[in-house]
Design a protein around this motif. Structure first.
Motif, mmCIF file in Angstrom:
data_model
loop_
_atom_site.group_PDB
_atom_site.id
_atom_site.type_symbol
_atom_site.label_atom_id
_atom_site.label_comp_id
_atom_site.label_asym_id
_atom_site.label_seq_id
_atom_site.Cartn_x
_atom_site.Cartn_y
_atom_site.Cartn_z
ATOM 1 N N PRO A 111 0.794 -1.232 0.000
ATOM 2 C CA PRO A 111 0.000 0.000 0.000
ATOM 3 C C PRO A 111 0.825 1.280 0.000
ATOM 4 O O PRO A 111 0.275 2.354 -0.250
ATOM 5 C CB PRO A 111 -0.846 -0.116 1.274
ATOM 6 N N ILE A 112 2.141 1.171 0.242
ATOM 7 C CA ILE A 112 2.961 2.374 0.247
ATOM 8 C C ILE A 112 3.096 2.972 -1.149
ATOM 9 O O ILE A 112 3.432 4.149 -1.308
ATOM 10 C CB ILE A 112 4.354 2.082 0.851
ATOM 11 N N PHE A 113 2.782 2.176 -2.176
ATOM 12 C CA PHE A 113 2.879 2.667 -3.551
ATOM 13 C C PHE A 113 1.602 3.427 -3.905
ATOM 14 O O PHE A 113 0.742 2.967 -4.649
ATOM 15 C CB PHE A 113 3.136 1.513 -4.511
ATOM 16 N N THR A 114 1.481 4.598 -3.327
ATOM 17 C CA THR A 114 0.340 5.485 -3.516
ATOM 18 C C THR A 114 0.839 6.907 -3.361
ATOM 19 O O THR A 114 2.042 7.139 -3.184
ATOM 20 C CB THR A 114 -0.765 5.156 -2.489
ATOM 21 N N SER A 115 -0.056 7.875 -3.421
ATOM 22 C CA SER A 115 0.348 9.276 -3.228
ATOM 23 C C SER A 115 0.089 9.750 -1.807
ATOM 24 O O SER A 115 0.923 10.416 -1.201
ATOM 25 C CB SER A 115 -0.391 10.181 -4.218
ATOM 26 N N ARG A 140 11.656 8.975 -0.904
ATOM 27 C CA ARG A 140 10.546 8.656 -1.819
ATOM 28 C C ARG A 140 10.885 7.443 -2.700
ATOM 29 O O ARG A 140 10.609 7.425 -3.896
ATOM 30 C CB ARG A 140 10.162 9.873 -2.665
ATOM 31 N N GLN A 141 11.488 6.457 -2.068
ATOM 32 C CA GLN A 141 11.781 5.195 -2.732
ATOM 33 C C GLN A 141 11.974 4.131 -1.651
ATOM 34 O O GLN A 141 12.217 4.461 -0.484
ATOM 35 C CB GLN A 141 13.025 5.284 -3.616
ATOM 36 N N VAL A 142 11.813 2.866 -2.043
ATOM 37 C CA VAL A 142 12.026 1.773 -1.102
ATOM 38 C C VAL A 142 12.944 0.748 -1.754
ATOM 39 O O VAL A 142 12.937 0.569 -2.977
ATOM 40 C CB VAL A 142 10.695 1.111 -0.680
ATOM 41 N N THR A 143 13.748 0.078 -0.939
ATOM 42 C CA THR A 143 14.663 -0.948 -1.433
ATOM 43 C C THR A 143 14.268 -2.287 -0.832
ATOM 44 O O THR A 143 14.226 -2.440 0.393
ATOM 45 C CB THR A 143 16.114 -0.615 -1.059
ATOM 46 N N ALA A 150 10.918 3.276 -7.072
ATOM 47 C CA ALA A 150 10.522 4.674 -6.868
ATOM 48 C C ALA A 150 9.058 4.739 -6.453
ATOM 49 O O ALA A 150 8.228 3.937 -6.896
ATOM 50 C CB ALA A 150 10.740 5.467 -8.150
ATOM 51 N N LEU A 151 8.753 5.715 -5.607
ATOM 52 C CA LEU A 151 7.380 5.941 -5.172
ATOM 53 C C LEU A 151 6.741 7.048 -6.001
ATOM 54 O O LEU A 151 7.388 7.691 -6.824
ATOM 55 C CB LEU A 151 7.354 6.304 -3.684
ATOM 56 N N SER A 152 5.485 7.270 -5.757
ATOM 57 C CA SER A 152 4.727 8.263 -6.505
ATOM 58 C C SER A 152 5.257 9.673 -6.231
ATOM 59 O O SER A 152 5.866 9.938 -5.195
ATOM 60 C CB SER A 152 3.252 8.160 -6.117
ATOM 61 N N ASP A 153 5.021 10.563 -7.146
ATOM 62 C CA ASP A 153 5.331 11.976 -6.963
ATOM 63 C C ASP A 153 4.061 12.779 -7.269
ATOM 64 O O ASP A 153 3.621 12.794 -8.413
ATOM 65 C CB ASP A 153 6.464 12.415 -7.900
ATOM 66 N N PRO A 154 3.445 13.367 -6.252
ATOM 67 C CA PRO A 154 3.892 13.488 -4.865
ATOM 68 C C PRO A 154 3.601 12.239 -4.044
ATOM 69 O O PRO A 154 2.765 11.420 -4.415
ATOM 70 C CB PRO A 154 3.058 14.667 -4.351
#
Length: 328
Positions: A111-115, A140-143, A150-154
Motif C-alpha cells: 500500500p505504500i505505492f500510492t500518493s 521517496r523510494q524503497v529498497t 521509486a514511489l509516486s510523486d507526490p
C-alpha cells in the motif's frame, strides 16, 4: 524559480486552486480548516504530517477527500502490533509462469505505492515496522531484495496517533519523528460545526467532490515552491529561532536552558523555510515573510523538542518553549 511564462502561470495558479480545493473538500469535511491548510502546505513541500487526535475527528475522511479533490490515489494502513514491514512495502512471491511449468519471482507492491498514505495509529506497530517507513519518507523510494523502487510523486505519509490510549503502543523514535515536517494536534469541532456534523446524513458526499488539480500539477508546484527566493532576513530569523531551541547556545532563552534536553536540528530550519514559502504561495505572494515563519513554527517544532524531567514536574510545554523562542 525560472521566470518562464509557463512557470509564472503555474505559480499564479496555486492560490486560486487552493481556494477551490477548500471549497470542494468542504462538501465532505465540516470545519478542520487549520488541519486542511497544514496538509496542503506539507503536500506542496514534499513533506509528511503527524496528526494527533482522539477518534472521530474525520482524519480518514479528510485524507480521502483530499485525494478526491487532487485526483491522487490514497491508501490506508491500520497499524497493529503484528503488522510486518512487508505488509506496507510489499514482498516477493513465487508465481507460476503462464503456459509453462516454470516459476518466477514477482514483486507485489504494498500500500505504500500510492500518493497519500494514511498510517493510522502508527505508534501501535513495532519499531521494526515503523522503521520500514524511514527510507520512503526521506527518499521517496524503497529498497527490497537489493532492488530500488521509486514511489509516486507526490508522496505523503499522514500518520495518526491517539493521545488517550497508550497501552500496547511504541513511542516513535526521534529519527522518525524528525522525518515528519509537521506535527499537529487536532481540536474538537466548534459547537456550530458539531451541530452540522450531527445533521450530516449523506454518505455519498465524497463522490460529489470534483478534482480541481492533477497529480502532475501538484508535483510541479512542489518544485516551484522549493525554487522560491528567500530573503536573508527571513533565513536568518529561521536559523536564529531553531538554534535558540538548543540549551547549549548562548542566545537561548532561560526557559530553554532550564527545561529543554535536546533542541531542533538543521532539518527543522529547512522545513521552516519551505513551509513558510508554501504558505506564501498559497496566499498568492512570491516570497515568504517572518509572519509565515511564525505561523508554521509550532507545527514544525513541537515534535522536535525533547524536554527534561524538570519540564514535566513544572508542567512546561513545547508551546511555551516555542513562544519564548519566537520572541527573539
Amino acid at each position: 524559480m525560472d521566470n518562464s511564462p509557463t512557470d509564472i502561470q503555474q505559480f499564479d495558479a496555486i492560490a486560486p486552486v487552493c481556494d477551490q480545493l477548500r471549497e470542494q473538500i468542504g462538501k465532505a469535511i465540516i470545519g478542520q480548516q487549520a488541519t486542511l491548510d497544514l496538509l496542503l502546505t506539507a503536500l506542496l513541500c514534499h513533506g509528511h504530517v503527524l496528526l494527533v487526535g482522539v477518534p472521530g475527528l474525520a482524519k480518514t475522511r479528510l485524507v480521502r477527500a483530499l485525494g478526491h479533490a487532487m485526483d491522487l490515489p490514497t491508501a490506508r494502513v491500520q497499524f497493529t502490533a503484528d503488522l510486518m514491514p512487508g505488509d506496507i512495502l510489499g514482498s516477493e512471491l513465487i508465481q507460476h509462469t503462464q503456459g509453462s511449468n516454470e516459476r518466477h519471482i514477482q514483486f507485489v507492491k504494498g500500500p505504500i505505492f500510492t500518493s497519500l498514505l494514511l498510517a493510522d495509529e502508527i505508534n501501535r506497530a513495532s519499531p521494526r515496522t515503523q522503521a520500514a517507513l524511514l527510507q520512503a519518507m526521506a527518499e521517496r523510494q524503497v529498497t527490497i531484495a537489493n532492488q530500488t523502487h521509486a514511489l509516486s510523486d507526490p508522496f505523503m505519509v499522514i500518520a495518526t496517533q491517539n493521545p488517550i490510549e497508550q497501552e500496547g503502543t511504541y513511542l516513535l523514535p526521534e529519527a522518525q519523528l524528525d522525518r515528519f515536517m509537521f506535527s499537529y494536534t487536532m481540536a474538537y469541532p466548534s459547537e456550530k460545526d458539531e451541530l452540522a456534523i450531527a445533521l450530516l446524513r449523506d454518505e455519498s458526499v465524497l463522490e460529489q467532490i470534483k478534482p480541481v488539480v492533477t497529480q502532475q500539477q501538484v508535483a510541479r508546484w512542489a518544485t516551484l515552491i522549493r525554487q522560491m527566493p528567500i530573503s536573508d532576513v527571513v533565513a536568518k530569523q529561521a536559523v536564529t529561532w531553531v538554534r535558540a531551541t538548543r540549551p547549549e547556545e548562548s542566545q537561548s532563552p532561560q526557559l530553554v536552558k532550564d527545561f529543554v534536553q535536546w533542541g531542533a536540528g538543521p532539518r527543522a530550519t529547512q522545513h521552516l523555510l519551505v513551509g513558510a514559502s508554501a504558505r506564501a504561495a498559497m496566499q498568492g505572494r512570491p516570497t515568504a515573510s517572518t509572519d509565515d515563519l511564525k505561523h508554521v513554527i509550532p507545527a514544525v517544532m513541537s515534535h522536535r523538542l525533547v524536554l527534561n524531567f524538570a519540564a514535566s514536574a513544572e508542567h512546561v510545554t513545547e508551546s511555551q518553549i516555542i513562544e519564548a523562542v519566537t520572541k527573539l
